[in-house]
Design a protein around this motif. Structure first.
Motif, PDB file in Angstrom:
ATOM      1  N   ASN A 136       0.824  -1.215   0.000  1.00 42.41           N
ATOM      2  CA  ASN A 136       0.000   0.000   0.000  1.00 42.41           C
ATOM      3  C   ASN A 136       0.860   1.268   0.000  1.00 42.41           C
ATOM      4  N   GLU A 137       1.917   1.246  -0.811  1.00 44.50           N
ATOM      5  CA  GLU A 137       2.777   2.406  -0.987  1.00 44.50           C
ATOM      6  C   GLU A 137       3.259   2.449  -2.434  1.00 44.50           C
ATOM      7  N   MET A 138       3.843   3.557  -2.802  1.00 44.92           N
ATOM      8  CA  MET A 138       4.204   3.781  -4.197  1.00 44.92           C
ATOM      9  C   MET A 138       5.178   2.723  -4.701  1.00 44.92           C
ATOM     10  N   ILE A 139       4.898   2.237  -5.917  1.00 42.22           N
ATOM     11  CA  ILE A 139       5.777   1.304  -6.621  1.00 42.22           C
ATOM     12  C   ILE A 139       6.172   1.954  -7.938  1.00 42.22           C
ATOM     13  N   LEU A 140       7.456   2.037  -8.189  1.00 40.53           N
ATOM     14  CA  LEU A 140       7.965   2.697  -9.386  1.00 40.53           C
ATOM     15  C   LEU A 140       8.811   1.712 -10.185  1.00 40.53           C
ATOM     16  N   LYS A 141       8.418   1.498 -11.417  1.00 42.57           N
ATOM     17  CA  LYS A 141       9.194   0.703 -12.365  1.00 42.57           C
ATOM     18  C   LYS A 141       9.861   1.669 -13.346  1.00 42.57           C
ATOM     19  N   LYS A 142      11.178   1.779 -13.245  1.00 42.56           N
ATOM     20  CA  LYS A 142      11.898   2.774 -14.029  1.00 42.56           C
ATOM     21  C   LYS A 142      11.875   2.433 -15.515  1.00 42.56           C
ATOM     22  N   ARG A 143      12.421   3.346 -16.300  1.00 41.04           N
ATOM     23  CA  ARG A 143      12.387   3.211 -17.752  1.00 41.04           C
ATOM     24  C   ARG A 143      12.984   1.875 -18.190  1.00 41.04           C
ATOM     25  N   GLN A 144      12.232   1.193 -19.036  1.00 35.77           N
ATOM     26  CA  GLN A 144      12.667  -0.100 -19.526  1.00 35.77           C
ATOM     27  C   GLN A 144      12.078  -0.333 -20.910  1.00 35.77           C
ATOM     28  N   TRP A 145      12.798  -1.127 -21.707  1.00 37.24           N
ATOM     29  CA  TRP A 145      12.364  -1.455 -23.057  1.00 37.24           C
ATOM     30  C   TRP A 145      11.476  -2.682 -23.030  1.00 37.24           C
ATOM     31  N   VAL A 146      10.381  -2.618 -23.763  1.00 34.31           N
ATOM     32  CA  VAL A 146       9.459  -3.744 -23.906  1.00 34.31           C
ATOM     33  C   VAL A 146       9.462  -4.150 -25.379  1.00 34.31           C
ATOM     34  N   ILE A 147       9.717  -5.425 -25.640  1.00 37.39           N
ATOM     35  CA  ILE A 147       9.781  -5.939 -27.003  1.00 37.39           C
ATOM     36  C   ILE A 147       8.376  -6.312 -27.459  1.00 37.39           C
ATOM     37  N   LEU A 148       8.002  -5.843 -28.640  1.00 42.36           N
ATOM     38  CA  LEU A 148       6.684  -6.095 -29.212  1.00 42.36           C
ATOM     39  C   LEU A 148       6.838  -6.894 -30.507  1.00 42.36           C
ATOM     40  N   GLY A 149       5.823  -7.689 -30.820  1.00 38.25           N
ATOM     41  CA  GLY A 149       5.804  -8.468 -32.046  1.00 38.25           C
ATOM     42  C   GLY A 149       4.556  -8.199 -32.856  1.00 38.25           C
ATOM     43  N   HIS A 150       4.281  -9.091 -33.796  1.00 33.75           N
ATOM     44  CA  HIS A 150       3.089  -8.972 -34.632  1.00 33.75           C
ATOM     45  C   HIS A 150       2.605 -10.378 -34.966  1.00 33.75           C
ATOM     46  N   PRO A 151       1.298 -10.668 -34.813  1.00 37.28           N
ATOM     47  CA  PRO A 151       0.811 -12.033 -35.058  1.00 37.28           C
ATOM     48  C   PRO A 151       0.946 -12.474 -36.510  1.00 37.28           C
ATOM     49  N   GLY A 152       0.933 -11.542 -37.457  1.00 35.12           N
ATOM     50  CA  GLY A 152       1.023 -11.914 -38.865  1.00 35.12           C
ATOM     51  C   GLY A 152       2.393 -11.774 -39.474  1.00 35.12           C
ATOM     52  N   PHE A 153       3.334 -11.154 -38.734  1.00 38.93           N
ATOM     53  CA  PHE A 153       4.678 -10.935 -39.254  1.00 38.93           C
ATOM     54  C   PHE A 153       5.678 -11.324 -38.167  1.00 38.93           C
ATOM     55  N   PRO A 154       6.157 -12.573 -38.187  1.00 44.12           N
ATOM     56  CA  PRO A 154       7.061 -13.011 -37.113  1.00 44.12           C
ATOM     57  C   PRO A 154       8.397 -12.280 -37.089  1.00 44.12           C
ATOM     58  N   GLN A 155       8.766 -11.621 -38.197  1.00 47.09           N
ATOM     59  CA  GLN A 155      10.054 -10.928 -38.221  1.00 47.09           C
ATOM     60  C   GLN A 155      10.011  -9.589 -37.491  1.00 47.09           C
ATOM     61  N   VAL A 156       8.834  -9.135 -37.076  1.00 50.58           N
ATOM     62  CA  VAL A 156       8.717  -7.855 -36.381  1.00 50.58           C
ATOM     63  C   VAL A 156       9.323  -7.975 -34.986  1.00 50.58           C
ATOM     64  N   ASP A 157      10.205  -7.049 -34.651  1.00 48.45           N
ATOM     65  CA  ASP A 157      10.878  -7.040 -33.351  1.00 48.45           C
ATOM     66  C   ASP A 157      11.009  -5.587 -32.888  1.00 48.45           C
ATOM     67  N   ALA A 158       9.865  -4.929 -32.728  1.00 44.82           N
ATOM     68  CA  ALA A 158       9.859  -3.521 -32.339  1.00 44.82           C
ATOM     69  C   ALA A 158      10.063  -3.389 -30.837  1.00 44.82           C
ATOM     70  N   LYS A 159      10.450  -2.185 -30.414  1.00 44.19           N
ATOM     71  CA  LYS A 159      10.701  -1.914 -28.999  1.00 44.19           C
ATOM     72  C   LYS A 159      10.056  -0.593 -28.623  1.00 44.19           C
ATOM     73  N   VAL A 160       9.489  -0.546 -27.429  1.00 44.55           N
ATOM     74  CA  VAL A 160       8.917   0.678 -26.884  1.00 44.55           C
ATOM     75  C   VAL A 160       9.432   0.835 -25.459  1.00 44.55           C
ATOM     76  N   GLU A 161       9.789   2.063 -25.102  1.00 45.09           N
ATOM     77  CA  GLU A 161      10.339   2.356 -23.780  1.00 45.09           C
ATOM     78  C   GLU A 161       9.259   2.998 -22.921  1.00 45.09           C
TER      79      GLU A 161
END
Length: 306
Positions: A136-161
């Protein structure tokens, strides 16, 4: 238990009280994305410019969806937003799926139709929710990269921070925090001020200065990263020179001999593989010739019978 099952009406019902709910503020900051190349793979236009935005949703309810603004004119699969979104959650809640869905779209419809999905991914939040209910106190997850894909294009390897912050509603009201474009303003708490995104500027004959500034700054940033990469070994150069100077000559001779042995071994293996391939090709060619010869003899006998 037996008496209760036999005559349940004689016993008063017991009110079952569920766990006490708490209200929390869930914040997500979307900083930037990179390697979003799907719009350029789909398009035949070599000068394709994509207009990216990120859509965020907690669980499966479309009403809980949020989105960033547009980053226009991206030619290299990169985009910046520095955009903060917020949800108010009452936890525990069995109707909320503990996941954060992230989707990157290319705005091809200008708000009229459906935009092109470029990348998607889910971020599990079960452990974050459980930790929040426990502390019951603040939780902070600092900047991190999340890898994203695509169901129709397996070669997609995008990243969002992204960065995640979840805290009780009472604690969230103590500091002023802006959302959307208000997150760039200075009238909020200094801990929450976000820099304005560095975005491509379209070329204009009337005012070409923004376009030129963007090109210069992009080149400077790329040069800085390149210099940092190439200059990284230089602090270790004196140590390397000293090591080479103090190493006995016969160490180099042994290393060269070992390298020569490995090279000869690889060379012989490649020659053997090449010989096997040639033998298989000759064998296959002989079998095809024999098959063709057999077909010719059958045709010859059929003509004699006629």
């Amino acid at each position: 238990a037996v008496d209760y099952d036999a005559q349940p009406r004689l016993y008063k019902p017991v009110k079952v009280v569920g766990p006490q709910g708490h209200r929390f503020v869930f914040r997500v900051v979307v900083f930037k994305a990179m390697d979003v190349y799907l719009p350029y793979l789909r398009s035949d236009n070599p000068n394709k410019l994509a207009n990216f935005y990120v859509k965020l949703r907690i669980g499966n309810r479309e009403a809980d969806a949020r989105r960033t603004d547009l980053c226009r004119g991206s030619a290299d699969g990169k985009a910046q937003w520095n955009w903060r979104t917020m949800w108010t959650l009452d936890l525990p809640d069995t109707e909320i799926k503990p996941r954060l869905k992230l989707q990157i779209f290319d705005d091809t419809s200008s708000g009229i139709g459906q935009d092109d999905l470029c990348a998607t991914g889910d971020l599990k939040l079960r452990s974050v929710f459980d930790e929040m209910l426990e502390k019951n106190e603040m939780i902070l997850k600092k900047r991190q990269w999340v890898i994203l894909g695509h169901p129709g294009f397996p070669q997609v390897d995008a990243k969002v921070e992204i960065a995640i912050e979840i805290l009780p509603e009472a604690e969230a009201s103590k500091k002023l925090c802006g959302y959307g474009p208000d997150g760039w303003k200075l009238n909020q708490d200094e801990d929450y001020v976000l820099p304005r995104p560095f975005r491509p500027a379209p070329f204009s004959l009337v005012n070409p200065v923004p376009f030129i500034n963007f090109q210069i700054m992009s080149a400077v940033n790329n040069i800085q990263w390149a210099l940092a990469t190439y200059l990284l070994p230089f602090p270790f150069l004196p140590m390397i020179i000293q090591f080479v100077w103090m190493t006995p000559w016969w160490w180099y001779g042994m290393g060269g001999l070992a390298g020569l042995i490995i090279f000869l071994r690889v060379f012989l293996l490649e020659m053997a593989r090449y010989a096997r391939m040639r033998d298989e090709e000759k064998k296959q060619a002989a079998e095809e010739a024999a098959e063709l010869l057999g077909q010719g003899e059958k045709l010859f006998f059929k003509e004699e019978e006629l």
